[in-house]
Design a protein around this motif. Structure first.
Motif, PDB file in Angstrom:
ATOM      1  N   UNK A   1       7.379   1.463   4.701  1.00 15.03           N
ATOM      2  CA  UNK A   1       6.527   2.316   4.869  1.00 15.03           C
ATOM      3  C   UNK A   1       5.122   1.024   4.160  1.00 15.03           C
ATOM      4  N   UNK A   2       4.023   0.476   4.629  1.00 17.53           N
ATOM      5  CA  UNK A   2       3.530  -0.431   4.381  1.00 17.53           C
ATOM      6  C   UNK A   2       2.044   0.447   3.807  1.00 17.53           C
ATOM      7  N   UNK A   3       1.998   1.421   3.956  1.00 12.36           N
ATOM      8  CA  UNK A   3       0.438   2.008   3.431  1.00 12.36           C
ATOM      9  C   UNK A   3       1.107   3.525   3.107  1.00 12.36           C
ATOM     10  N   UNK A   4       0.633   3.799   2.206  1.00  8.39           N
ATOM     11  CA  UNK A   4       0.951   4.659   1.725  1.00  8.39           C
ATOM     12  C   UNK A   4       1.079   6.234   2.557  1.00  8.39           C
ATOM     13  N   UNK A   5      -0.292   5.823   3.286  1.00 10.44           N
ATOM     14  CA  UNK A   5      -0.661   6.645   4.549  1.00 10.44           C
ATOM     15  C   UNK A   5       0.957   7.057   5.443  1.00 10.44           C
ATOM     16  N   UNK A   6       1.648   6.269   5.441  1.00 10.87           N
ATOM     17  CA  UNK A   6       2.935   5.919   6.446  1.00 10.87           C
ATOM     18  C   UNK A   6       3.629   7.114   5.698  1.00 10.87           C
TER      19      UNK A   6
ATOM     20  N   UNK B   1      -1.022   0.231  -1.435  1.00 13.82           N
ATOM     21  CA  UNK B   1      -2.681   1.510  -1.874  1.00 13.82           C
ATOM     22  C   UNK B   1      -3.904   1.173  -1.379  1.00 13.82           C
ATOM     23  N   UNK B   2      -4.279   0.100  -0.569  1.00 16.17           N
ATOM     24  CA  UNK B   2      -5.043  -0.929  -0.604  1.00 16.17           C
ATOM     25  C   UNK B   2      -6.254  -0.169  -0.134  1.00 16.17           C
ATOM     26  N   UNK B   3      -5.805   0.781   0.548  1.00 11.29           N
ATOM     27  CA  UNK B   3      -8.039   1.531   1.007  1.00 11.29           C
ATOM     28  C   UNK B   3      -7.899   2.499   0.161  1.00 11.29           C
ATOM     29  N   UNK B   4      -7.276   2.980  -0.920  1.00 12.50           N
ATOM     30  CA  UNK B   4      -7.678   3.807  -2.138  1.00 12.50           C
ATOM     31  C   UNK B   4      -7.804   2.851  -3.357  1.00 12.50           C
ATOM     32  N   UNK B   5      -7.582   1.832  -3.226  1.00 10.03           N
ATOM     33  CA  UNK B   5      -7.857   0.781  -4.180  1.00 10.03           C
ATOM     34  C   UNK B   5      -9.336   0.327  -3.845  1.00 10.03           C
ATOM     35  N   UNK B   6      -9.901   0.350  -2.770  1.00  9.19           N
ATOM     36  CA  UNK B   6     -10.747  -0.034  -1.851  1.00  9.19           C
ATOM     37  C   UNK B   6     -12.122   0.680  -2.642  1.00  9.19           C
ATOM     38  N   UNK B   7     -11.424   2.168  -2.102  1.00 11.14           N
ATOM     39  CA  UNK B   7     -12.422   3.434  -2.726  1.00 11.14           C
ATOM     40  C   UNK B   7     -12.659   3.395  -4.628  1.00 11.14           C
TER      41      UNK B   7
ATOM     42  N   UNK C   1      19.041  -6.805  -0.917  1.00 17.96           N
ATOM     43  CA  UNK C   1      17.168  -6.142  -0.832  1.00 17.96           C
ATOM     44  C   UNK C   1      16.119  -7.001  -1.575  1.00 17.96           C
ATOM     45  N   UNK C   2      15.243  -7.903  -1.036  1.00 22.03           N
ATOM     46  CA  UNK C   2      14.330  -8.447  -1.180  1.00 22.03           C
ATOM     47  C   UNK C   2      13.421  -7.235  -1.934  1.00 22.03           C
ATOM     48  N   UNK C   3      13.143  -6.909  -3.571  1.00 21.25           N
ATOM     49  CA  UNK C   3      12.669  -6.182  -3.804  1.00 21.25           C
ATOM     50  C   UNK C   3      11.457  -6.572  -4.991  1.00 21.25           C
ATOM     51  N   UNK C   4      11.460  -7.285  -5.416  1.00 23.21           N
ATOM     52  CA  UNK C   4       9.898  -8.163  -5.875  1.00 23.21           C
ATOM     53  C   UNK C   4       8.885  -7.297  -5.634  1.00 23.21           C
ATOM     54  N   UNK C   5       8.287  -6.998  -3.979  1.00 22.87           N
ATOM     55  CA  UNK C   5       6.711  -7.239  -4.246  1.00 22.87           C
ATOM     56  C   UNK C   5       6.340  -5.953  -5.464  1.00 22.87           C
ATOM     57  N   UNK C   6       5.476  -6.025  -5.574  1.00 20.58           N
ATOM     58  CA  UNK C   6       4.143  -4.928  -5.816  1.00 20.58           C
ATOM     59  C   UNK C   6       3.602  -3.904  -5.087  1.00 20.58           C
ATOM     60  N   UNK C   7       3.569  -2.810  -5.568  1.00 24.21           N
ATOM     61  CA  UNK C   7       2.888  -1.959  -4.622  1.00 24.21           C
ATOM     62  C   UNK C   7       1.190  -1.746  -4.021  1.00 24.21           C
ATOM     63  N   UNK C   8       0.568  -2.388  -4.711  1.00 31.26           N
ATOM     64  CA  UNK C   8      -0.429  -2.785  -4.684  1.00 31.26           C
ATOM     65  C   UNK C   8      -1.031  -2.738  -2.719  1.00 31.26           C
ATOM     66  N   UNK C   9      -0.293  -3.552  -2.126  1.00 34.82           N
ATOM     67  CA  UNK C   9      -1.222  -3.543  -1.025  1.00 34.82           C
ATOM     68  C   UNK C   9      -0.625  -2.236  -0.301  1.00 34.82           C
TER      69      UNK C   9
ATOM     70  N   UNK D   1       0.043   1.555  -8.707  1.00 35.57           N
ATOM     71  CA  UNK D   1      -0.865  -0.047  -7.791  1.00 35.57           C
ATOM     72  C   UNK D   1      -0.631  -1.011  -8.942  1.00 35.57           C
ATOM     73  N   UNK D   2       0.017  -0.641  -9.658  1.00 34.27           N
ATOM     74  CA  UNK D   2       0.838  -2.127 -10.492  1.00 34.27           C
ATOM     75  C   UNK D   2       2.030  -1.802 -10.470  1.00 34.27           C
ATOM     76  N   UNK D   3       2.818  -0.992 -10.326  1.00 35.37           N
ATOM     77  CA  UNK D   3       4.297  -0.873 -10.341  1.00 35.37           C
ATOM     78  C   UNK D   3       5.236  -1.332  -8.908  1.00 35.37           C
ATOM     79  N   UNK D   4       6.278  -1.759  -8.901  1.00 34.21           N
ATOM     80  CA  UNK D   4       7.234  -2.405  -7.738  1.00 34.21           C
ATOM     81  C   UNK D   4       7.230  -1.151  -6.652  1.00 34.21           C
ATOM     82  N   UNK D   5       7.111  -2.292  -5.821  1.00 42.96           N
ATOM     83  CA  UNK D   5       6.846  -0.839  -3.920  1.00 42.96           C
ATOM     84  C   UNK D   5       8.350   0.051  -4.288  1.00 42.96           C
ATOM     85  N   UNK D   6       9.088  -0.337  -4.704  1.00 41.94           N
ATOM     86  CA  UNK D   6      11.071   0.125  -4.932  1.00 41.94           C
ATOM     87  C   UNK D   6      10.649   1.474  -5.600  1.00 41.94           C
TER      88      UNK D   6
END
Length: 512
Positions: A499-504, A92-98, A82-90, A164-169
């Motif tokens: 789950x690409x965005x938190x709204x998913x 929450x992208x729309x929430x971070x923009x707000x 399981x590739x799991x090194x990605x951060x959760x930043x994306x 926003x800085x945590x791993x997505x997993x």
């Protein structure tokens, strides 16, 4: 644009500062020249469709495939990667923009409002309440005054949960009676349900970021403790810094950060091919960290995981039988023809136009080379508009047409013919693979020998408020597996809910 010798030396020294062994000046020169020349577009022949590149498992063969799977699973042949090194930043992208006061599109504005309206049903709502209460802040009062930024600050930044800085997993995805589960926990649950061997062992491997490795290790240690009937063997690896690529500015000059340092960037998930190779697995399931289901919907996922694995075992055994026959005795024309028919009808291979005129020895040599490759069985779901790659017949540099997973970014969409083929695609790649990593002698394949280096790509990024160009290696399931034997299989859409965005997480699939 040519790179000077002094600049190459500086780049090489800069890379040595980052990693142990550095990277050769010639390799760096090739990278920089590649920014100028770019990568060639992939040449699509047509989309893969049912019975033309995509196999449909029939109900009357399921018992056979499940039998093949169970035998291999009992023998401990399966591992989950399981590739799991990605951060959760994306995510929450729309929430971070707000939160950052950026101008939002109408779509993002609606997504923010929907998220805030339904936040109380999110699995992490209790943790958010707790962290705000500890800070002496009432989430109810923040809601009453429409102070969304205050809530988002405690959700996304170091002031609170810092999601926003945590791993997505590590983000809570699903609610249960006794709490919630993260994607890591759901992958553990899935592994316990389908890859245990006869000794009760289940093998998992996660690629993780160095900054979060210890936190992830502790989290998974707690997760596996909930399955006392299963003996988990969990391993971890990090993406090698040796696979990083140098960045350039929009004029193809080496990009320097504000403090004057040369910038190197991770080269995408294609860099994980080295991690997959070093795993030394036999039969390896590969699945993204964010494509997980709650227990109530795991049935179809588990069934098709087993069916894909069973199909790989069957196909691999047939390939090995062919290779042993080709290698171990003088084959007749009839036997060689039978192998060729198998390769064409079951492995989607093309034979050369002059195959019938080739000598028997040349036919044997060619078939041995074509069959001596890693094998992957890839689940494909019907295309319902999700962004990402799909299965296509691709014109290769050797003149053969082969089934490949192709991203839209690899295709020249200004070419009306190529764009038309993309639009006719019926299926989508959910990243649901099982891979055969050994040959008929039990030896591990050198995976780097089966890639297509011409399928990397260049993307636009930014650093310190300035635009740059970044280079990514051929994708792990795209160009990095371009020369594998590939079987596409239709799987139910119910096995795919990323789950690409938190709204998913507000979709029915993820709500218990």
């Amino acid at each position: 644009m040519m790179v000077t010798e002094n600049e190459l030396r500086e780049i090489e020294n800069g890379f040595i500062d980052i990693i142990d062994d550095g990277i050769s000046a010639s390799a760096l020169a090739e990278q920089i020249e590649r920014f100028k020349t770019g990568f060639p577009a992939t040449s699509l022949e047509r989309a893969c469709t049912l019975n033309d590149g995509i196999y449909s498992i029939q109900s009357d063969e399921k018992d056979e495939l499940l039998g093949h799977f169970e035998e291999a699973a009992d023998g401990g042949r399966f591992t989950k990667f399981v590739p799991a090194s990605g951060a959760a930043t994306r995510m929450f992208k729309h929430l971070l923009a707000r939160l950052n006061g950026e101008e939002l599109s109408e779509k993002d504005t609606d997504m923010v409002q929907t998220f805030m309206d339904l936040l109380p049903i999110m699995p992490f709502y209790g943790d958010l309440q707790d962290v705000m209460n500890k800070a002496g802040v009432s989430i109810d009062e923040a809601y009453a005054s429409n102070d969304y930024n205050l809530i988002l600050k405690y959700l996304l930044t170091e002031q609170g949960l810092n999601y926003a800085s945590k791993p997505k997993g590590l983000i809570p995805f699903h609610s249960y009676e006794n709490g919630y589960r993260t994607p890591f926990e759901e992958h553990v649950a899935e592994a316990a349900a389908h890859i245990k061997d006869r000794m009760g062992r289940a093998r998992l491997h996660f690629t993780v970021s160095p900054a979060h490795e210890q936190e992830i290790r502790e989290h998974i240690e707690e997760a596996v403790a909930k399955y006392p009937e299963c003996r988990f063997e969990v391993t971890f690896s990090k993406q090698s810094r040796k696979t990083d690529t140098v960045a350039v500015d929009m004029d193809n000059e080496v990009f320097r950060t504000d403090d004057g340092k040369i910038l190197f960037r991770p080269a995408g998930h294609g860099a994980l091919l080295d991690n997959l190779h070093k795993l030394r697995g036999d039969l390896v399931y590969l699945k993204n960290i964010d494509n997980v289901m709650p227990d109530r919907l795991k049935g179809a996922t588990i069934e098709y995981k087993k069916l894909l694995g069973g199909l790989l075992v069957r196909i691999q055994a047939q390939i090995f039988e062919c290779l042993n026959m080709l290698e171990n005795h003088h084959c007749s024309e009839f036997e060689v023809a039978a192998v060729a028919i198998f390769a064409v009808s079951h492995l989607s291979m093309q034979m050369p136009a002059n195959f019938a005129q080739m000598s028997l020895e040349d036919k044997v040599d060619m078939l041995r080379v074509r069959l001596s490759k890693p094998v992957r069985v890839c689940g494909m779901v019907k295309n319902e508009g999700e962004p990402g790659g799909g299965p296509f017949w691709v014109n290769g540099p050797d003149g053969f047409v082969t089934p490949q997973i192709v991203e839209k970014s690899q295709v020249d969409m200004d070419d009306s013919v190529q764009a038309g083929i993309v639009r006719k695609a019926t299926h989508f790649n959910p990243v649901d693979l099982v891979c055969g990593m050994r040959n008929h002698r039990g030896e591990w394949y050198a995976l780097k020998n089966f890639t297509d280096p011409e399928t990397g790509f260049i993307s636009s990024k930014s650093k310190d408020g300035r635009k740059l160009k970044a280079m990514e290696l051929p994708g792990l399931w795209n160009g990095s597996m371009a020369d594998w034997i590939t079987i596409f299989v239709e799987v139910p859409l119910s096995t795919f809910s990323p789950v690409k965005t938190v709204n998913d997480l507000l979709k029915e699939d993820h709500r218990n």
